[in-house]
Scaffold this active site. Structure first.
Site, PDB file in Angstrom:
ATOM      1  N   ASP A 232       0.806  -1.342  -0.031  1.00 19.42           N
ATOM      2  CA  ASP A 232      -0.071  -0.033   0.175  1.00 19.42           C
ATOM      3  C   ASP A 232       0.875   1.213   0.103  1.00 19.42           C
ATOM      4  O   ASP A 232       1.882   1.390   0.664  1.00 19.42           O
ATOM      5  CB  ASP A 232      -0.910  -0.148   1.218  1.00 19.42           C
ATOM      6  CG  ASP A 232      -1.813   1.276   1.288  1.00 19.42           C
ATOM      7  OD1 ASP A 232      -2.840   1.168   0.375  1.00 19.42           O
ATOM      8  OD2 ASP A 232      -1.635   2.029   2.249  1.00 19.42           O
ATOM      9  N   GLU A 305       1.453  -0.329  -5.380  1.00 24.48           N
ATOM     10  CA  GLU A 305       0.539   0.712  -5.689  1.00 24.48           C
ATOM     11  C   GLU A 305       1.505   1.683  -5.595  1.00 24.48           C
ATOM     12  O   GLU A 305       1.668   2.556  -4.494  1.00 24.48           O
ATOM     13  CB  GLU A 305      -0.459   0.671  -4.392  1.00 24.48           C
ATOM     14  CG  GLU A 305      -1.599   1.800  -4.680  1.00 24.48           C
ATOM     15  CD  GLU A 305      -2.266   2.484  -3.379  1.00 24.48           C
ATOM     16  OE1 GLU A 305      -3.313   2.740  -3.350  1.00 24.48           O
ATOM     17  OE2 GLU A 305      -1.491   2.312  -2.221  1.00 24.48           O
TER      18      GLU A 305
END
Length: 580
Positions: A232, A305
């Site tokens: 993330d 990401e």
């Protein structure tokens, strides 16, 4: 109960597939061609009827994913968390939140997936923790300048008495990116950085202690048998020295200077990044992690990401000694337009090939408006803003679904890996009319309702048209309310039905494997109109009509069509695969 304080001991004893000492197998590089299915645990399947999806529910529904034909699953966070940001505020990286089950439930789910030939990727959230995490609570209790505070981004304020934030940075979720603490003696104290919600303090990755904690966290899950990590905010973590003021350019999305617009542009120049995104130091972290992963058998992977542009810069995250994959957000944000699509596809293939990596295609995820709605929006919608009843340019559902099916058929014909988001194989649109009092996204609250946020793509998905909560669980409970239209999209009314979105996905994934499209190469051909793409990948010709006028199809047997065809005519908003 497992906690991070015992991570080293328990992780090494919990191995399901063996650690670094296990006999290595020949490399398959499975990740180069894989179709990976994202599961948002809250909204996938609920086994106990409390209205919240859980690990046991995932285990129960795994056969449906095997039937769909995916190679791996990626699970959004299921860790211990106060759930202020749906689990992306982690309070213990090495235990399961009771909402989702236990570590034993995770092991059963992982084992069941492996028995079906499905690999398991878990989310890792290293940019920030929850403010409830023991590390942050210790920092609050410690004085300024302490070792404990060094684990996070604490700074003295500006102004005569430190009453002003250390700089002007804004939170991705809206509002200031700094919060002032009250010291243990009751006086106003230092400020801490949170690029997201105030309950998500940023970790200090200049601190060697933080780096060692995350090495242990990686080992815990690798020893437990996971096949990789989706990282993330992989463009975050490292901040520019001095933390200089920065004002994002107008028109940027919620990533504040990452992907700036919906329409990517080819550029040979690398524009300046915000001082909190994409700093060079992140690459040293990922090289260290890659070295650790490579000591484990079974080709464990890292997927980034990374909201950075242009694609030539994003490709830095997947150099041979760093990550294996990076989500292609430039492709996700490209409008349904032939010229724009060809441009971003060409740029993607070139940029990733230059570093020896596959392009990783994606159209939807838990942070963006579902592409069955997004592709029919008639006004710009920045990433993270979401859509709701007052949104300008709301989509036509029929147009949106037709374009979504066509876009997916195009994407799955491209070489490389692909990610699917739960429910897109059912054709689910964004849920627009959620009641205000049901919304949970921090973006909604931090902007006082000016941005709807991401709840609309996170509504629990329908499995059965007539079951309680449409088969999501054994009761009518659902943590976000499901719309009545879900009955029309339920999986059980699509299975085996010719022309259904589910059967389109199943056929596309089957043909993708049979014709080795993921490991092929794309060559463009002349198109009959500027609104049409014609490309060849191996023995398959893919034709996508993004315009409003039907065009004549080239010769060849029809293998797949995203919408019904009439004779040799390709309708508007339709993609077809032909045998070359």
């Amino acid at each position: 109960m497992s906690t991070e304080s015992t991570v080293a001991d328990e992780a090494r004893s919990a191995s399901a597939t063996g650690g670094a000492s296990a006999e290595a197998k020949p490399a398959s590089e499975w990740w180069r061609t894989a179709v990976i299915y994202q599961i948002y645990p809250r909204s996938f399947a609920d086994a106990n009827g409390d209205g919240m999806g859980d690990l046991a529910g995932i285990t129960h529904r795994l056969p449906a994913l095997s039937d769909l034909g995916v190679d791996a699953i990626w699970l959004s966070p299921f860790y211990t968390s106060p759930q202020r940001d749906a689990g992306y505020d982690v309070a213990d990286y090495c235990d399961i939140d009771p909402l989702f089950g236990t570590l034993a439930d995770f092991d059963r789910m992982k084992d069941a997936a492996h028995e079906l030939g499905i690999r398991v990727i878990v989310d890792l959230v290293p940019n920030h923790s929850s403010s409830d995490h023991a590390w942050f609570q210790a920092a609050l209790a410690a004085p300024a300048g302490s070792v404990e505070r060094e684990h996070y981004m604490f700074r003295d304020g500006r102004g005569e008495s430190g009453e002003l934030p250390p700089n002007n940075w804004e939170s991705v979720f809206g509002g200031a990116a700094w919060t002032r603490v009250t010291e243990t003696d009751g006086t106003p104290g230092q400020w801490y950085l949170h690029l997201f919600d105030s309950s998500q303090p940023d970790l200090n990755w200049d601190d060697p202690w933080v780096r060692e904690q995350f090495r242990d966290i990686l080992r815990f899950w690798l020893d437990r048998g996971v096949d990789g990590f989706r990282v993330d905010v992989a463009h975050g973590m490292v901040k520019k020295p001095g933390l200089p003021d920065y004002t994002p350019a107008e028109g940027t999305g919620s990533m504040g200077g990452g992907m700036a617009t919906l329409e990517p542009a080819i550029s040979t120049e690398l524009p300046d990044l915000p001082p909190y995104w994409g700093q060079d130091g992140v690459h040293d972290i990922y090289r260290d992690w890659r070295e650790l992963l490579d000591t484990y058998p079974g080709e464990r992977i890292l997927a980034a990401e990374a909201w950075v542009d242009p694609l030539a810069r994003m490709a830095n995250w997947v150099r041979p000694d760093e990550m294996h994959q990076a989500f292609n957000f430039a492709y996700l944000e490209t409008p349904w337009n032939a010229a724009a699509l060809r441009s971003v596809i060409d740029e993607s293939l070139a940029a990733f090939a230059a570093v020896g990596a596959p392009s990783t295609w994606v159209l939807s995820n838990h942070d963006v408006v579902r592409h069955a709605s997004r592709l029919a929006l008639t006004a710009e919608n920045l990433q993270g803003h979401g859509i709701g009843p007052k949104t300008v340019g709301l989509p036509d559902p029929e147009v949106g679904l037709r374009r979504a099916r066509a876009a997916t058929a195009l994407m799955l014909a491209l070489p490389g890996s692909a990610y699917l988001y739960q429910g897109e194989e059912l054709g689910l649109p964004e849920v627009i009319d959620l009641p205000d009092d049901a919304r949970e996204d921090p973006t909604w609250f931090r902007t006082n309702g000016e941005r709807y946020g991401r709840d609309g793509c996170r509504v629990p998905i329908p499995w059965e048209t007539g079951g309680p909560s449409y088969g999501f669980g054994p009761s009518t409970a659902s943590w976000l309310p499901q719309p009545a239209v879900w009955a029309e999209y339920a999986r059980d009314v699509q299975v085996g039905v010719e022309g259904s979105t589910l059967e389109l996905y199943r056929s596309a994934l089957k043909l993708r494997r049979e014709h080795a499209l993921a490991s092929g190469a794309l060559d463009w051909s002349d198109a009959p109109s500027a609104d049409v793409l014609v490309g060849r990948n191996g023995d398959v010709i893919v034709v996508a009509n993004t315009g409003s006028t039907p065009v004549e199809l080239p010769a060849g047997e029809v293998l797949l069509a995203s919408a019904p065809l009439t004779d040799r005519s390709l309708p508007a908003d339709t993609t077809v695969w032909l045998a070359a």
